[in-house]
Design an enzyme around this catalytic site. Structure first.
Site, PDB file in Angstrom:
ATOM      1  NE  ARG A 107       7.915 -43.320   1.134  1.00  0.00           N
ATOM      2  CZ  ARG A 107       8.439 -42.247   1.990  1.00  0.00           C
ATOM      3  NH1 ARG A 107       8.430 -42.391   3.396  1.00  0.00           N
ATOM      4  NH2 ARG A 107       8.963 -41.152   1.629  1.00  0.00           N
ATOM      5  CG  ASP A 145      13.953 -39.027  -4.411  1.00  0.00           C
ATOM      6  OD1 ASP A 145      15.068 -39.160  -4.701  1.00  0.00           O
ATOM      7  OD2 ASP A 145      13.196 -38.345  -4.190  1.00  0.00           O
ATOM      8  CG  HIS A 160      16.068 -36.310   5.870  1.00  0.00           C
ATOM      9  ND1 HIS A 160      15.097 -35.703   5.383  1.00  0.00           N
ATOM     10  CD2 HIS A 160      16.574 -35.861   7.156  1.00  0.00           C
ATOM     11  CE1 HIS A 160      15.381 -34.316   6.214  1.00  0.00           C
ATOM     12  NE2 HIS A 160      16.129 -34.499   7.281  1.00  0.00           N
ATOM     13  CB  CYS A 171      24.675 -56.724  13.650  1.00  0.00           C
ATOM     14  SG  CYS A 171      24.586 -56.546  11.820  1.00  0.00           S
ATOM     15  CB  CYS A 209      20.768 -58.831   9.305  1.00  0.00           C
ATOM     16  SG  CYS A 209      22.630 -58.358   9.103  1.00  0.00           S
ATOM     17  CB  CYS A 214      23.252 -60.999  12.079  1.00  0.00           C
ATOM     18  SG  CYS A 214      22.353 -59.767  12.716  1.00  0.00           S
ATOM     19  CB  THR A 252      13.914 -27.048   0.466  1.00  0.00           C
ATOM     20  OG1 THR A 252      13.808 -27.356   2.007  1.00  0.00           O
ATOM     21  CG2 THR A 252      14.940 -26.131   0.279  1.00  0.00           C
ATOM     22  CD  GLU A 279       3.977 -22.205  -1.997  1.00  0.00           C
ATOM     23  OE1 GLU A 279       3.045 -21.810  -2.437  1.00  0.00           O
ATOM     24  OE2 GLU A 279       4.068 -23.106  -0.968  1.00  0.00           O
TER      25      GLU A 279
END
Length: 312
Positions: A107, A145, A160, A171, A209, A214, A252, A279
């Site tokens: 993606r 995106d 999101h 961490c 990381c 870490c 949306t 729509e």
């Protein structure tokens, strides 16, 4: 603590939406909720737009559809033999972090080749122009995106998360990451074809990381199915919705919560809401305006400079 903060914020949003809807049903805003058909009169919308000082624009997957962004939803929405809801979960990542990272690597690589479409550009240009007039535009997006950011939008709330941010499972550090590939082991991996076999990359070769000492396993900094939204971002959203005097809902479906209640909450206090979508949605009849069609076609003339604007 995180869960309790989210629950408090979410309860407050739901409570306010309910109180607003109840009040609207008993006062002069009643027509907004009961109107059978919102207006599609662009001239009327433009008059409202010309007077607005604080504009909130809520966007979903539809705004990016014309950029060729795959959604992995509905018929044909598969990566290999899985849909997003089968991979975008904490449980899927715990079971098979290599497979989930292949999915997100694919993606990320796809998005690096995509560009903002006229809807993204119209929103960003509107924000730049109105900021010079002492007016504000905030974009509240469900998309991960970053096409709004690429278009130049500055005041952006990504509820999101983002494909191009990572979070350490050890961490908790969150960082922007635009590497391609994100780690050497994922180079050439992530092909979506159903016959492609999992790469089965060892955990130690997956993204790690980079904070001192870490080396924890990184995960995409996105909100997965079954996870709660960041309460700090929800609080910012709430503040913006409380001061906006015009709200646009762009691309949306108005079925994903809590985002689905944002615009009805605004409408319930008498603020004009305009929906731009292919729509009608379950919330359409609660809004003052509805403009059907591709967002890249309907939105640019809606947000273009109004004749009353003074350009310095």
């Amino acid at each position: 603590m995180l869960m309790s903060l989210f629950q408090f914020t979410a309860r407050r949003l739901v409570s306010q939406a309910y109180r607003g809807l109840k009040a609207a049903a008993s006062k002069k805003q009643k027509f907004c909720l009961e109107m059978a058909r919102p207006s599609s009169n662009m001239a009327d919308f433009r008059e409202v737009f010309a007077k607005a000082k604080h504009i909130a624009i809520i966007t979903g997957a539809g705004v990016s559809a014309e950029s060729g962004v795959p959604t992995f939803r509905g018929a044909g929405g598969f990566w290999r033999k899985w849909q997003a809801q089968e991979l975008a979960t904490p449980e899927a990542f715990a079971r098979n972090p290599s497979r989930v990272w292949e999915f997100y690597h694919y993606r990320r690589e796809v998005m690096l080749s995509k560009h903002p479409n006229p809807a993204h550009i119209a929103i960003a240009e509107c924000e730049r122009r109105l900021s010079k007039q002492g007016r504000s535009v905030v974009v509240i997006t469900q998309n991960i995106d970053e096409l709004h950011r690429k278009a130049g939008t500055k005041h952006l709330l990504e509820i999101h998360g983002s494909l191009f941010k990572t979070r350490c499972t050890n961490c908790g550090n969150v960082a922007a990451n635009y590497k391609s590939p994100i780690c050497p082991a994922l180079a050439g991996k992530g092909a979506p074809d159903p016959e492609t076999e999992d790469a089965a990359i060892p955990v130690e070769d997956l993204p790690q990381c980079e904070e001192d000492g870490c080396n924890g396993l990184l995960r995409p900094h996105v909100v997965w199915f079954g996870e709660t939204l960041d309460p700090d971002i929800l609080t910012e959203v709430e503040k913006e919705l409380e001061i906006c005097d015009l709200c646009l809902v762009v691309g949306t479906s108005s079925v994903v919560y809590p985002a689905a209640m944002f615009a009805p909450q605004v409408s319930a206090r008498g603020v004009p809401v305009a929906e731009f979508n292919m729509e009608a949605t379950p919330a359409t009849n609660r809004f003052r305006f509805h403009f059907p069609g591709p967002c890249g076609t309907t939105l640019p003339p809606a947000l273009a400079r109004h004749q009353t604007e003074i350009i310095s």
